[in-house]
Each structure stands twice: as structure tokens, then as C-alpha cells.
Design a protein around this motif. Structure first.
Motif, PDB file in Angstrom:
ATOM      1  N   VAL A 120       0.844  -1.194   0.000  1.00 30.04           N
ATOM      2  CA  VAL A 120       0.000   0.000   0.000  1.00 30.04           C
ATOM      3  C   VAL A 120       0.882   1.247   0.000  1.00 30.04           C
ATOM      4  CG1 VAL A 120      -0.190  -0.004   2.541  1.00 30.04           C
ATOM      5  CG2 VAL A 120      -1.894   1.226   1.177  1.00 30.04           C
ATOM      6  N   ALA A 121       0.428   2.287  -0.700  1.00 30.63           N
ATOM      7  CA  ALA A 121       1.157   3.555  -0.751  1.00 30.63           C
ATOM      8  C   ALA A 121       0.528   4.519   0.254  1.00 30.63           C
ATOM      9  CB  ALA A 121       1.083   4.125  -2.167  1.00 30.63           C
ATOM     10  N   ILE A 122       1.358   5.113   1.118  1.00 28.32           N
ATOM     11  CA  ILE A 122       0.841   5.989   2.187  1.00 28.32           C
ATOM     12  C   ILE A 122       1.616   7.311   2.209  1.00 28.32           C
ATOM     13  CG2 ILE A 122       0.342   6.177   4.664  1.00 28.32           C
ATOM     14  CD1 ILE A 122       0.467   3.132   4.828  1.00 28.32           C
ATOM     15  N   ARG A 123       0.862   8.385   2.459  1.00 30.46           N
ATOM     16  CA  ARG A 123       1.508   9.701   2.577  1.00 30.46           C
ATOM     17  C   ARG A 123       0.823  10.532   3.643  1.00 30.46           C
ATOM     18  NH1 ARG A 123       2.128  15.172   0.243  1.00 30.46           N
ATOM     19  NH2 ARG A 123       0.208  15.471  -0.935  1.00 30.46           N
ATOM     20  N   MET A 124       1.616  11.374   4.319  1.00 32.74           N
ATOM     21  CA  MET A 124       1.060  12.379   5.221  1.00 32.74           C
ATOM     22  C   MET A 124       1.336  13.752   4.610  1.00 32.74           C
ATOM     23  SD  MET A 124       1.854  13.312   9.214  1.00 32.74           S
ATOM     24  CE  MET A 124       1.422  11.714   9.870  1.00 32.74           C
ATOM     25  N   PRO A 125       0.292  14.397   4.068  1.00 29.97           N
ATOM     26  CA  PRO A 125       0.521  15.688   3.399  1.00 29.97           C
ATOM     27  C   PRO A 125       0.874  16.795   4.388  1.00 29.97           C
ATOM     28  CG  PRO A 125      -1.815  15.099   3.330  1.00 29.97           C
ATOM     29  CD  PRO A 125      -1.105  13.962   4.001  1.00 29.97           C
ATOM     30  N   ASP A 126       1.565  17.799   3.899  1.00 33.87           N
ATOM     31  CA  ASP A 126       1.973  18.930   4.724  1.00 33.87           C
ATOM     32  C   ASP A 126       0.879  20.001   4.788  1.00 33.87           C
ATOM     33  OD1 ASP A 126       3.743  20.474   6.238  1.00 33.87           O
ATOM     34  OD2 ASP A 126       4.318  21.617   4.468  1.00 33.87           O
ATOM     35  N   SER A 127       0.020  20.021   3.771  1.00 31.93           N
ATOM     36  CA  SER A 127      -1.025  21.050   3.697  1.00 31.93           C
ATOM     37  C   SER A 127      -1.939  20.991   4.928  1.00 31.93           C
ATOM     38  CB  SER A 127      -1.840  20.814   2.418  1.00 31.93           C
ATOM     39  OG  SER A 127      -3.161  21.232   2.580  1.00 31.93           O
ATOM     40  N   THR A 128      -2.120  22.125   5.587  1.00 30.17           N
ATOM     41  CA  THR A 128      -2.996  22.214   6.770  1.00 30.17           C
ATOM     42  C   THR A 128      -4.421  21.814   6.408  1.00 30.17           C
ATOM     43  OG1 THR A 128      -1.651  24.060   7.499  1.00 30.17           O
ATOM     44  CG2 THR A 128      -3.771  23.801   8.585  1.00 30.17           C
ATOM     45  N   VAL A 129      -4.888  22.308   5.265  1.00 32.66           N
ATOM     46  CA  VAL A 129      -6.270  22.009   4.848  1.00 32.66           C
ATOM     47  C   VAL A 129      -6.434  20.498   4.667  1.00 32.66           C
ATOM     48  CG1 VAL A 129      -8.020  22.375   3.067  1.00 32.66           C
ATOM     49  CG2 VAL A 129      -6.471  24.241   3.694  1.00 32.66           C
ATOM     50  N   ALA A 130      -5.455  19.875   4.005  1.00 31.04           N
ATOM     51  CA  ALA A 130      -5.537  18.434   3.744  1.00 31.04           C
ATOM     52  C   ALA A 130      -5.574  17.660   5.066  1.00 31.04           C
ATOM     53  CB  ALA A 130      -4.347  17.982   2.896  1.00 31.04           C
ATOM     54  N   ARG A 131      -4.669  17.996   5.972  1.00 32.73           N
ATOM     55  CA  ARG A 131      -4.595  17.237   7.239  1.00 32.73           C
ATOM     56  C   ARG A 131      -5.850  17.454   8.079  1.00 32.73           C
ATOM     57  NH1 ARG A 131       0.763  18.794   8.038  1.00 32.73           N
ATOM     58  NH2 ARG A 131       0.191  19.755  10.028  1.00 32.73           N
ATOM     59  N   GLU A 132      -6.359  18.665   8.064  1.00 33.99           N
ATOM     60  CA  GLU A 132      -7.575  18.968   8.829  1.00 33.99           C
ATOM     61  C   GLU A 132      -8.764  18.184   8.252  1.00 33.99           C
ATOM     62  OE1 GLU A 132      -6.874  20.539  11.536  1.00 33.99           O
ATOM     63  OE2 GLU A 132      -9.006  20.445  12.056  1.00 33.99           O
TER      64      GLU A 132
END
Ligand code: AMP
Ligand code: MG
Length: 348
Positions: A120-132
Motif C-alpha cells: 500500500v502507498a501511504i503519505r502524510m501531506p503537509d497542507s494544513t487544509v488536507a490534514r484537517e
């Protein structure tokens, strides 16, 4: 379907607006959202039906797996069955950020997300909007780029709507994406990590941290089957045949001028995807899509997909693109330009 439009501030998004978008996700719908790389098209990554909607809306081939986006490190253990040391090192250094890591999967993930693969491919984005948005949705978000399959990825809400209006529940607009090319994909299930797709985290940055990295031989090469299923598909194509110039810059410009003369006498309308420096040298009959100064690969990456989309609204018969150096973000830029040109490459 009526696509709802939400606007939020990039750094301080209004939580009550994002909560409305999260309701759509929780109900199994699709929401296009901004990230620092490009705009993504999100669905609940643990809901098979919701995820199938992504493939449908994009016209995406079903063997092209999706990236799961998370906002908290504790989610990782639910999705990946093991996290090798190399992956830990990359996560520590580059998350949140434009790096996607391929790991062995757990059974919590529906097969549709991984295209049937055992990874599986996993990412934690840096964008505040995305994480929120991920936090408010309460689940990992499966999200490819929010474009029709085969088209350039969107870096604005406007580009998302040009492809997907009426096909998705909502789009969240937070202005243009900072980086402009997709995340780097690194497979950490191999003894030495393998670069599957160049992107926002550069090869130089990976080497500095890992020491050693393999590069999927299929990168930049038309006839080898890539390890990342999505890399085999035609991609990023503008609406006219495109030719990519590669080689020393002054030779590229000489050749571009000759090609322009040759095609102009045939009555063709010519488009050129070029640096600001080169745009200034072009005759008036050429429509230029300026990707910024070639001295800033960050600028080139940020403007690349808008440049590729420019000829959607201003149609031309033939497009020439100026290549850049393959250092830093230039590796990702050239990978996308080669695909966009369907490997019609003019080496000078
Ligand atoms: P996109 O979300 O459109 O940027 O595409 C995601 C990229 O990640 C595609 O090139 C996929 O093929 C790749 N990818 C997703 N999951 C995996 C996986 N498990 N193994 C290898 N590549 C993957
Ligand atoms: Mg994509």
C-alpha cells in the motif's frame, strides 16, 4: 450531481466549512481537496464503494492503485503490516510532506485501494487544509490527483472543476498548490528502497538521507514495465500533439525557432511551453505557455500543469516544450513532460 464549492484560507481554514466536506466523505461521497503537491480527489479509503467512485469519476484504470493519506502517525500501524528502518528514516525526515512510501499492507484496506497488490502507498501531506480534512473525516483518505485520467493534474480548484464538475460532491478551494508536481513515490519493501516516481522530494534529498537508493529502470523509458502500475499509463497530455526538446538550452532554442518557421508556413497554429526567458524570444504568431524562469525549478514545477492546460482554452495544432536540467525538481518535471509528449522527444 451538483458539485458544491467551498473556499477556505490555506493556513487557517474555517473548520466548520471543512466539517461540511467531511460529512460528504463520511457519507461515501467524493471531495476534491488541496494539498501542497496537486489537488487530490478524496474518498473514505476504508470504504470499497466510496473508493470505486473515484475510479468512476476519473475514468481511472482499476489496476492503478491509490495513495492513502493520513494525518496522524498512529494510523500507520493500522494500514502497514511492517515498517522497515529505511521507511522510518524517511518518515522522520520528510513527513508531513510530498513523499509517498510503499509498504506491506494490512487486511484493513479494501483490495480496490491497492489494485490487488500486497503493498500500500501511504503519505502524510503537509497542507494544513488536507490534514484537517483527514482528521475531521476520521479515516484515511484514498486520493489520486483530481483530474480526468490521462489529463494534466490540477493545481487549482478551477482545473479540478474543468475536469470533474458534476461528477463529484464538492471541491475545496485554497488557492494554487505550492509544489505543483505530485509526491515522490519510494518503495520501502525492497532491501534497498526504490524510487518509483520522482516528485516533490528530490532524488538528491533521498540520497542524502538513505545513502543508497535504486531507481526503477522504467522511469523515463517508454518500453519497460514500471513497478508502479500508474507509471505505465499515458499521462498529463494536453489537447494537441506535443514535442519535447531535450539538450543544451541554446541548441533547444535554435531548434525551436526552426520548427516554428517550418510549421508556421504550413498554416499551423503553434503553442510553446517554455521558460519566461525563451517566451520573450518567440514571434507573435506563437502562443506561449510560460512556466517561469528556467533558473528556478521550483517555479517551473509550480507552473507546469497550468502551462500544460493552457491549450485547452486556447487550442493550437502542435505544441513544442522546452526541456530543463534533470537536477532537483527537474527530474520530476522532465518525467512529466516526457509522458505529456507521449515520448515525442527531439534531442538536440
Ligand atoms: P496519483 O495518486 O494519481 O498521483 O498516483 C499514485 C501513484 O502511486 C501511481 O503511480 C500508482 O501506481 C502509485 N502507487 C500506488 N500504490 C502503489 C503500490 N502499492 N505500489 C506501487 N505503486 C503504487
Ligand atoms: Mg494522477
Amino acid at each position: 450531481m451538483q458539485t458544491q464549492y467551498f473556499h477556505v484560507n490555506k493556513d487557517k481554514p474555517d473548520t466548520s466549512i471543512l466539517a461540511q466536506a467531511a460529512v460528504i466523505i463520511k457519507q461515501g461521497g467524493l471531495v476534491a481537496f488541496p494539498t501542497e503537491t496537486v489537488y487530490g480527489l478524496a474518498a473514505n479509503g476504508l470504504d470499497e464503494r466510496a473508493v470505486s467512485g473515484i475510479y468512476q469519476a476519473k475514468g481511472r484504470p482499476s489496476d492503478n492503485p491509490l495513495i492513502l493519506h493520513i494525518a496522524d502517525y498512529c494510523e500507520l500501524a493500522k494500514l502497514a503490516s511492517s515498517i522497515p528502518l529505511n521507511a522510518k528514516v524517511l518518515i522522520e525526515k520528510f513527513w508531513p510532506g510530498p513523499l509517498t512510501i510503499v509498504l506491506k499492507r494490512t487486511q484493513a484496506i479494501p483490495n480496490i485501494v491497492t489494485g490487488g497488490l500486497d503493498t500500500v502507498a501511504i503519505r502524510m501531506p503537509d497542507s494544513t487544509v488536507a490534514r484537517e480534512l483527514i482528521r475531521l473525516s476520521g479515516v484515511p483518505l484514498a486520493a489520486p490527483s483530481a483530474n480526468t485520467s490521462g489529463r494534466p493534474s490540477p493545481t487549482t480548484a478551477e482545473a479540478v472543476l474543468a475536469d470533474l464538475a458534476g461528477k463529484i460532491g464538492a471541491v475545496i478551494d485554497a488557492g494554487p498548490s505550492n509544489i505543483g508536481v505530485e509526491s515522490t513515490v519510494v518503495d520501502c519493501t525492497t532491501p534497498v528502497p526504490t524510487l518509483l516516481r520522482p516528485g516533490g522530494v528530490t532524488l538528491e534529498m533521498l540520497i542524502e538521507v538513505l545513502g543508497d537508493i535504486e531507481i526503477d529502470p522504467a522511469l523515463g523509458c517508454e518500453n519497460t514495465v514500471p513497478k508502479s502500475p500508474g507509471m505505465k499509463y499515458a499521462h498529463y497530455a494536453p489537447n494537441a500533439p506535443m514535442y519535447l526538446l531535450e539538450g543544451e538550452n541554446s541548441s533547444q532554442i535554435d531548434r525551436l525557432q526552426r520548427e516554428i518557421k517550418h510549421h508556421a508556413v504550413q498554416g499551423k497554429k503553434i503553442g510553446a511551453i517554455v521558460s519566461s526567458e525563451t517566451a520573450r524570444l518567440l514571434p507573435d504568431n506563437v502562443l506561449a505557455a510560460d512556466y517561469g524562469s528556467r533558473t528556478s525549478l521550483e517555479q517551473v514545477a509550480a507552473n507546469l500543469y497550468s502551462a500544460l492546460r493552457k491549450f485547452d482554452t486556447d487550442p493550437v495544432d502542435i505544441i513544442f516544450a522546452e526541456g530543463v536540467a534533470e537536477t532537483g525538481l527537474g527530474l520530476a518535471v522532465m518525467n512529466r513532460l516526457r509522458k505529456a509528449s507521449a515520448y515525442r522527444i527531439i534531442k538536440v
